[in-house]
Design a protein around this motif. Structure first.
Motif, short mmCIF file in Angstrom:
data_model
loop_
_atom_site.label_atom_id
_atom_site.label_comp_id
_atom_site.label_asym_id
_atom_site.label_seq_id
_atom_site.Cartn_x
_atom_site.Cartn_y
_atom_site.Cartn_z
N ARG B 60 -30.48 21.07 5.73
CA ARG B 60 -31.14 22.25 6.28
C ARG B 60 -32.08 22.86 5.25
O ARG B 60 -33.23 23.20 5.53
CB ARG B 60 -30.10 23.28 6.72
CG ARG B 60 -30.66 24.44 7.54
CD ARG B 60 -29.67 25.57 7.70
NE ARG B 60 -29.37 26.22 6.43
CZ ARG B 60 -30.19 27.05 5.79
NH1 ARG B 60 -31.37 27.33 6.29
NH2 ARG B 60 -29.84 27.59 4.62
N ARG B 61 -31.57 22.95 4.02
CA ARG B 61 -32.39 23.54 2.96
C ARG B 61 -33.63 22.69 2.68
O ARG B 61 -34.74 23.20 2.50
CB ARG B 61 -31.59 23.66 1.66
CG ARG B 61 -30.52 24.73 1.70
CD ARG B 61 -29.87 24.83 0.33
NE ARG B 61 -28.65 25.61 0.37
CZ ARG B 61 -27.85 25.78 -0.67
NH1 ARG B 61 -28.15 25.24 -1.84
NH2 ARG B 61 -26.75 26.49 -0.57
N THR B 64 -36.19 22.90 5.54
CA THR B 64 -36.86 24.21 5.53
C THR B 64 -37.85 24.30 4.37
O THR B 64 -38.98 24.75 4.54
CB THR B 64 -35.81 25.34 5.43
OG1 THR B 64 -34.84 25.15 6.46
CG2 THR B 64 -36.45 26.70 5.59
N ARG B 68 -41.88 24.73 4.46
CA ARG B 68 -42.52 25.83 3.73
C ARG B 68 -43.70 25.29 2.90
O ARG B 68 -44.72 25.96 2.74
CB ARG B 68 -41.49 26.52 2.82
CG ARG B 68 -41.99 27.68 2.04
CD ARG B 68 -41.95 29.02 2.77
NE ARG B 68 -40.63 29.35 3.28
CZ ARG B 68 -40.42 30.09 4.37
NH1 ARG B 68 -41.44 30.55 5.05
NH2 ARG B 68 -39.20 30.35 4.77
N GLY B 77 -38.31 33.49 9.44
CA GLY B 77 -37.33 32.95 10.38
C GLY B 77 -37.75 31.67 11.05
O GLY B 77 -36.92 30.84 11.43
N GLU B 80 -36.88 28.47 9.04
CA GLU B 80 -35.42 28.35 8.96
C GLU B 80 -34.87 27.80 10.27
O GLU B 80 -33.95 26.98 10.30
CB GLU B 80 -34.79 29.71 8.66
CG GLU B 80 -34.98 30.20 7.24
CD GLU B 80 -36.39 30.70 6.94
OE1 GLU B 80 -37.20 30.84 7.89
OE2 GLU B 80 -36.70 30.93 5.76
N GLN B 84 -33.09 24.18 10.63
CA GLN B 84 -31.73 23.98 11.13
C GLN B 84 -31.69 23.01 12.31
O GLN B 84 -30.78 22.19 12.42
CB GLN B 84 -31.12 25.32 11.54
CG GLN B 84 -29.71 25.08 12.01
CD GLN B 84 -28.87 26.33 12.05
OE1 GLN B 84 -29.21 27.34 11.42
NE2 GLN B 84 -27.78 26.25 12.77
#
Lengths: 551, 344
Positions: B60-61, B64, B68, B77, B80, B84
């Motif tokens: 997930r990190r 994301t 970015r 949001g 993120e 996810q």
């Protein structure tokens, strides 16, 4: 399909010009001409044929000026081709009607001279194409080196989108520098540098991809690779177990298996997809193209589509939107033809998710793109894209519209699936070309011409009705035609007792091509015939109507 | 395993150091490119993995962070949410491949996650609500979530409450019981996973080979004393495919008109020859591949001998495939009658 459509135009030309025509064919034209609308259609076909022949062929020079096919030397006495009066000429500007050889379907990608030495147009056309009044200097057809080859060239161009590697670029979103390198490194560690090709089960690939982020899986990856490499040492590999749209590679990935992704259309209401989180099917276009997570006739992906989705999600396989011609070109901004303009997605939106969850544009957009570009290159018509005048590109881009019509006759393209028997079905269609394009007797040919003219007139009326509703335009609503053919494909399937969709055929094709192909080789030829005839009739109309747009 | 992972870490550290060094040496520091940013994100993921961050969270990190990199000014949001969704889909794919998640449950996860993302993108109220929080990570914002403690990886309804599950006669929580999507053939999916292989040759690049053109087949010699059936096709240049890259010629043959009534009317054979099996490597334009008649090999090559020996119509096509599984388009079909002599 395209070659046959052109041949029917030539027959209409012979009827119109009162030149030699087998009696059985003449009587078809004569009886149909009693209907004034049909007579006008036949006249339009006859007028269009010589105009079509005068278009530049647009071919790049062949891969080789020499032909290595022994049949070529046997029939011409030399291995050297002679495409025009000037040897080593630039072929692109030669008129379609003056191309001296039948063109092979792999002219653009092959490694020979691109001549189809086995070409034979069949009993009726052997005479008609050779005695065409516009090319009277040519003798009746003996083989690939005589006659009018406009049809073979247009047929080759209609394959063009399948070879358009630039249409789809992909990349491994999260792990291109890691997962694949990891996998390759293990192969080299286990088998030694220069180990050669390893056949790695997809499950190993997934484990290794995941191991990049989750080290405990590395041991499993290694074990998996080790046994795959050892098994591979003694194995005989007799084919490639490839799945369309799935390839384990790194960097900027292009592949012939990806080019079909924008070649689908799902006619509205053709299949169910509901539930609390259902995404509307017409979010971006009035019809939707391929979206793998709801592929197939019942929105249930087939097993190889499950594998594709799972693998793509695990490794993060996404479109590279900026480089993908399909994404840049097939979002159609105009609604001038009556279809809603595409709701534009920026590049990020195309790249957020793995590609199987991204709705691709429908194939009628692909056809429309080709049409807009050809009009742009010709500087004619209502839908012109902004292009420089270049008539050598017209036939090439026409191939996009013709290809889209062909795809609309394939059940798997009208239900958005690359599984459900897609490959074996298309293999069979290719293998059954002889019976499908009835050319072995005059009677067969006459029946085929009757069918194509009758059905072509229906499409022609649709074109004329559209023109009447758009005063001042002589254009052709290609998206209507492509969508209409797709809808008819679905209707025809619903009337057939043969279920053309096989949930397991595409998986079987991976390991038993013969078994999978025979499902369709032994299927109902009348159904296949019907689908092919409809596409050919639509192409007939498009070709004739296009010539009213162009000078 | 640890040693290898350590090597990877060193590799990333080196890459980062190189980037930094490059910046230091320049008169004016170059702006970081998305590619630098991606590498840094991967390096952070590697660090996190070494610290024992669970795989789901790691993914997930990473997802994301890489989003970015591409879209640094995205609203709060959004990335993120997408990160996810991608992490959950990756997990679902892995569990489907392992057989720990059924096909129906997999489709539920896919529909749930992609549907919620679609709703997020289409509805500004959902976006605003999501920006205020989604504590249980079910992708239904807290202020409309009636079940605030939904377990991770659980499809929900629009109010964030888990969908019914566990009924073996109706395994999908999202699709109606009568829907085909509720009854997926898991055995067929398992077979598809087992039937699919990737060809990998580290020496190949991703270039597509050209198509070999089928020229002729017939009887011919294969060695001083052997003879058999040979297939002649044009040679595919390999110089653009990567030094040492394996190249294969795949041949598909469809036999028809059997000489004996007892044979099937149609027979398919598919064979892959390595370029190194070319009987005449010295010929710059043509490649020749043979199957021996006196001692027919097993498998499809043996079937090829049987087909050539007993059928009157041969239709074949060819393509080239690299060791990295990049294939050329198929050639056109070549049609021939009974065996001709002289394909040496």
């Amino acid at each position: 399909m395209t070659e046959t459509a052109y041949d029917v135009m030539v027959a209409a030309e012979h009827f119109h010009d009162k030149t030699a025509l087998p009696e059985v064919l003449r009587s078809v034209f004569t009886s149909l001409s009693s209907d004034p609308e049909m007579k006008a259609f036949i006249d339009a076909l006859a007028t269009a044929a010589p105009k079509l022949r005068s278009l530049p062929v647009g071919l790049p020079n062949p891969y080789s000026w020499d032909c290595y096919d022994p049949e070529f030397a046997a029939k011409t006495g030399s291995t050297k081709t002679k495409w025009s009066a000037n040897p080593m000429d630039n072929l692109a500007a030669i008129p379609l009607g003056d191309i001296p050889y039948a063109i092979d379907s792999d002219y653009l990608t092959g490694t020979d001279c691109g001549v189809d030495t086995g070409w034979d147009p069949g009993v009726v056309w052997r005479d008609l194409l050779g005695k065409n009044p516009a090319i009277i200097t040519k003798p009746p057809i003996a083989d690939f080196q005589s006659g009018d080859h406009t049809g073979t060239v247009l047929g080759m161009w209609s394959i063009g989108p399948d070879n358009e590697l630039n249409d789809i670029h992909m990349t491994l979103r999260t792990s291109n520098a890691g997962a694949l390198g990891y996998l390759k490194k293990w192969i080299e560690t286990i088998a030694g540098a220069g180990a050669g090709t390893a056949w790695v089960p997809v499950k190993c690939g997934l484990k290794c991809g995941a191991a990049f982020l989750w080290p405990p899986l590395a041991a499993e990856c290694k074990k998996c690779i080790e046994s795959a490499v050892n098994d591979g040492k003694n194995a005989t590999h007799e084919g490639v177990t490839e799945i369309d749209g799935l390839l384990w590679s790194d960097g900027d990935i292009q592949n012939a298996n990806f080019t079909g992704i924008p070649h689908h259309v799902n006619p509205p209401g053709a299949k169910p997809f509901g539930g609390v989180w259902a995404v509307p099917n017409d979010s971006y276009d009035d019809q939707w193209g391929l979206i793998v997570d709801r592929a197939g006739p019942t929105s249930l992906p087939d097993p190889i589509e499950f594998v594709t989705m799972a693998a793509s999600d695990m490794v993060g396989l996404s479109f590279l939107a900026e480089k993908s011609g399909a994404i840049q070109n097939y979002q159609i901004a105009t609604n001038a033809d009556g279809h809603a303009a595409t709701v534009h997605r920026d590049n990020h939106e195309w790249e957020y998710l793995s590609w199987p969850h991204v709705a691709m544009t429908p194939v009628d957009n692909l056809g429309m793109f080709g049409w807009m570009e050809l009009e742009g290159y010709a500087k004619k018509g209502s839908f012109q894209a902004s292009m420089p005048l270049d008539t050598t590109k017209i036939a090439y881009r026409l191939g996009w519209s013709l290809h889209a019509i062909g795809d609309a006759t394939v059940p798997m393209h009208t239900t958005g699936t690359f599984g459900w028997g897609h490959r074996p079905f298309e293999d069979s269609m290719q293998n059954l070309q002889k019976p499908l394009f009835r050319r072995t007797s005059e009677q067969q040919t006459a029946r085929m011409v009757f069918t194509l003219l009758t059905r072509g007139l229906v499409w022609r009326k649709a074109v004329l009705a559209w023109r009447a509703a758009h005063p001042g335009s002589l254009d052709v609503p290609v998206r209507n035609i492509i969508s209409g053919v797709a809808e008819r494909t679905m209707t025809r399937l619903s009337l057939s007792s043969f279920d053309v969709f096989s949930y397991t055929a595409s998986t079987q094709y991976l390991v038993d091509k013969e078994g999978a192909n025979l499902i369709y080789d032994n299927g109902p030829i009348d159904l296949y015939q019907d689908l092919v005839d409809e596409g050919t009739a639509a192409e007939l109309t498009v070709l004739a109507s296009l010539m009213e747009v162009l000078p | 395993m640890k040693r290898h992972f350590g090597l990877m870490l060193s590799g990333f550290a080196l890459m980062l150091a190189t980037v930094r060094c490059g910046s230091d040496q320049a008169a004016a520091p170059a702006a970081p490119t998305p590619s630098d940013c991606n590498e840094a994100a991967r390096a952070r993921a590697t660090d996190d993995a070494a610290k024992g961050v669970p795989a789901d969270e790691l993914r997930r990190r990473l997802e994301t962070a890489m989003l970015r990199c591409a879209e640094p000014n995205a609203p709060a949001g959004k990335l993120e949410m997408i990160g996810q969704v991608n992490a959950d889909l990756a997990r679902a794919g892995g569990e489907l491949a392992d057989g720990t998640l059924s096909g129906a449950a997999y489709l539920d996860i896919v529909a749930d996650r992609t549907g919620k993302l679609s709703s997020y993108r289409a509805d500004s109220a959902v976006r605003d609500a999501f920006a205020r929080g989604d504590a249980d990570g079910d992708l239904v914002p807290d202020d409309r979530d009636k079940c605030p403690n939904t377990p991770r990886f659980q499809p929900t309804d629009a109010t964030g409450c888990p969908l019914p599950g566990g009924d073996p006669t109706c395994p999908s929580g999202l699709a109606s019981c009568g829907s085909p999507r509720a009854h997926v053939d898991d055995e067929a999916i398992r077979r598809a996973f087992e039937s699919t292989t990737f060809m990998i040759d580290a020496r190949c690049n991703n270039a597509q080979p050209r198509t070999p053109t089928p020229l002729a087949w017939g009887r011919g010699t294969q060695a001083p004393t052997d003879w058999g059936f040979n297939m002649m096709m044009t040679k595919v240049p390999a110089d653009q495919l990567g030094a040492g890259c394996d190249l294969f010629y795949e041949v598909e043959v469809r036999f028809a008109s059997p000489g004996l009534g007892s044979l099937p009317p149609i027979k398919y054979v598919n064979v892959m020859f390595r370029a190194s099996e070319d009987l005449h490597p010295e010929d710059p334009h043509r490649a020749f591949f043979g199957v021996a008649v006196q001692s027919p090999p097993p498998g499809q090559r043996g079937e090829l001998v049987k087909g050539f020996s007993s059928y009157n119509e041969v239709q074949w096509r060819t393509r080239a495939v690299t060791g990295n599984q990049v294939a050329s388009p198929w050639s056109g079909l070549k049609q021939q009658g009974p065996a001709a002599a002289g394909v040496f």
